[in-house]
Design an enzyme around this catalytic site. Structure first.
Site, PDB file in Angstrom:
ATOM      1  N   SER A 188       0.794  -1.235   0.000  1.00 33.40           N
ATOM      2  CA  SER A 188       0.000   0.000   0.000  1.00 33.40           C
ATOM      3  C   SER A 188       0.824   1.281   0.000  1.00 33.40           C
ATOM      4  CB  SER A 188      -0.971   0.006   1.188  1.00 33.40           C
ATOM      5  OG  SER A 188      -2.038  -0.878   0.945  1.00 33.40           O
ATOM      6  N   TYR A 230     -11.249   2.075   4.277  1.00 37.91           N
ATOM      7  CA  TYR A 230      -9.996   1.779   3.590  1.00 37.91           C
ATOM      8  C   TYR A 230     -10.227   0.607   2.635  1.00 37.91           C
ATOM      9  CZ  TYR A 230      -4.991   1.010   2.936  1.00 37.91           C
ATOM     10  OH  TYR A 230      -3.744   0.869   2.391  1.00 37.91           O
ATOM     11  N   LYS A 281       0.113   3.396  -2.974  1.00 42.89           N
ATOM     12  CA  LYS A 281      -0.974   4.375  -3.017  1.00 42.89           C
ATOM     13  C   LYS A 281      -0.454   5.807  -3.134  1.00 42.89           C
ATOM     14  CE  LYS A 281      -4.576   1.718  -0.610  1.00 42.89           C
ATOM     15  NZ  LYS A 281      -3.963   0.381  -0.696  1.00 42.89           N
TER      16      LYS A 281
END
Length: 386
Positions: free
Chosen positions: A58, A169, A61
């Site tokens: 992640s 999320y 991101k």
């Protein structure tokens, strides 16, 4: 500072808390600290080195967010327009209201359209299967593949709430990556390389590993019920149907430090400007001041795990980053930016002091208590050194 950081990281490896770790600290002027301890894989001789390649999950991101904001700067994306303008499939998203007696999902149209801002702030309504029993039930009922499959069909999950209603999320940044591809006409691997990685000199950051990166890749370790580590053969799908803007990248500590330094430098890269200064400033603004980021509940072999960096503290989300609204116990000032990856790679960006820290290991699932303790001790020592 360096000696203290060395002691903390070396001790964590010696205790068996981490198989291996690479950590680094940088200011706007360049690297302040770098250390590598332990081994790339339990039971194998290769040591951790500064150029070890990690699945950053992640932490992808933040890169996708930069790509979106480049296209915003170019006038090609409006953050507040319906995202279906760029990707028609987003106009087909439906809200999951529950399941009928036969176990089939009950869906309805959302009250408002999803925007790209919703995607970057995780307020679109999309979640993750590993953090939502409702999504897992939907997947089982409909045969939808897991988000880890790298199949386009994995994105066809429903919303858990109406856009803008609450923080969830989830796969929002994967959809943001799809928008980058649709608007630019380039796949994410190509777009990232041409517009972010090459200008910054990030030669080891990519979705698809080359031989040089594969040779330096750290093993992802799973956790047994007795909390010991076991090496796995886990590698992100190397022939994916789509490149995951939410979690598909590999990188090294020096490469990702370069990316973090670019943000500290208000968008300036090694050989080119990647973003305008005002864009970086806008990215750091808390976008959900009326909300607080909730804990995520993750299942692990050692029990249910709450992922919360600052229990009891209010936390927000900017365009792409966690925002701590109060000074942390470790010394991180309010308004700093941060996030991490599923295999316990972690970073923070302290805009007030012009400082960024990065901590990289390879343990799944996320928020391993030993890794988090070592990371927090590392960060606290950095601020003591200041």
């Amino acid at each position: 500072m360096s000696a203290g950081l060395d002691r903390i990281l070396a001790a964590a490896v010696e205790r068996g808390d981490l198989p291996g770790v690479v950590a680094t600290v940088a200011t706007r002027d360049g690297p302040l600290y770098e250390g590598a301890f332990g081994r790339r894989s339990i039971g194998k001789p290769e040591p951790m080195t500064s150029d070890t390649v990690f699945w950053i999950a992640s932490m992808t991101k933040a890169v996708t967010t930069v790509a979106v904001m480049q296209l915003v700067e170019a006038g090609r994306i409006d953050l507040d327009a319906p995202a279906s303008r760029y990707l028609g499939a987003l106009g087909e998203a439906r809200v999951l209201e529950g399941f009928d007696e036969a176990g089939q999902p009950r869906l309805r149209p959302p009250k408002t359209a999803i925007t790209t801002r919703h995607l970057l702030t995780h307020t679109s309504g999309f979640g993750y299967d590993f953090a939502s029993s409702a999504i897992r039930q939907f997947m089982k009922a409909t045969g939808t593949p897991s988000s880890a499959s790298a199949k386009n069909a994995s994105l066809a999950i429903p919303l858990l709430a109406d856009p803008g209603e609450r923080f969830n999320y989830g796969i929002s940044t994967d959809w943001a990556g799809k928008i980058v591809e649709a608007v630019s006409g380039e796949d994410l691997e190509t777009y990232f390389r041409r517009h972010i990685f090459d200008p910054l000199g990030m030669a080891d950051t990519r979705f698809v590993l080359g031989p040089a990166q594969q040779a330096r890749r750290a093993t992802v370790h799973a956790i047994r019920e007795d909390a010991s580590f076991v090496a796995t053969d886990m590698v992100v799908e190397q022939q994916p149907e789509f490149f995951s803007g939410g979690g598909g990248l590999y990188s090294t500590a020096p490469d990702y430090r370069t990316f973090l330094t670019m943000l500290l430098e208000e968008g300036r890269g090694r050989d080119a400007r990647v973003l305008k200064a005002e864009t970086v400033t806008a990215m750091a603004v808390d976008q959900i001041p009326h909300m607080t980021m909730p804990e995520m509940k993750l299942n692990s072999p050692t029990g249910l795990r709450d992922t919360n960096f600052f229990p009891g503290m209010s936390q927000g989300w900017s365009l792409g980053f966690l925002v701590n609204r109060e000074t942390s116990p470790e010394g991180r000032p309010a308004g700093s930016l941060a996030w991490g990856g599923f295999a316990n790679t972690l970073y923070w960006i302290d805009l007030k002091n012009g400082l960024a820290g990065l901590f990289m290991t390879q343990i799944v699932p996320y928020f391993d208590p030993r890794a988090i303790a070592a990371f927090k001790a590392f960060e606290a020592e950095v601020y003591r050194g200041l």
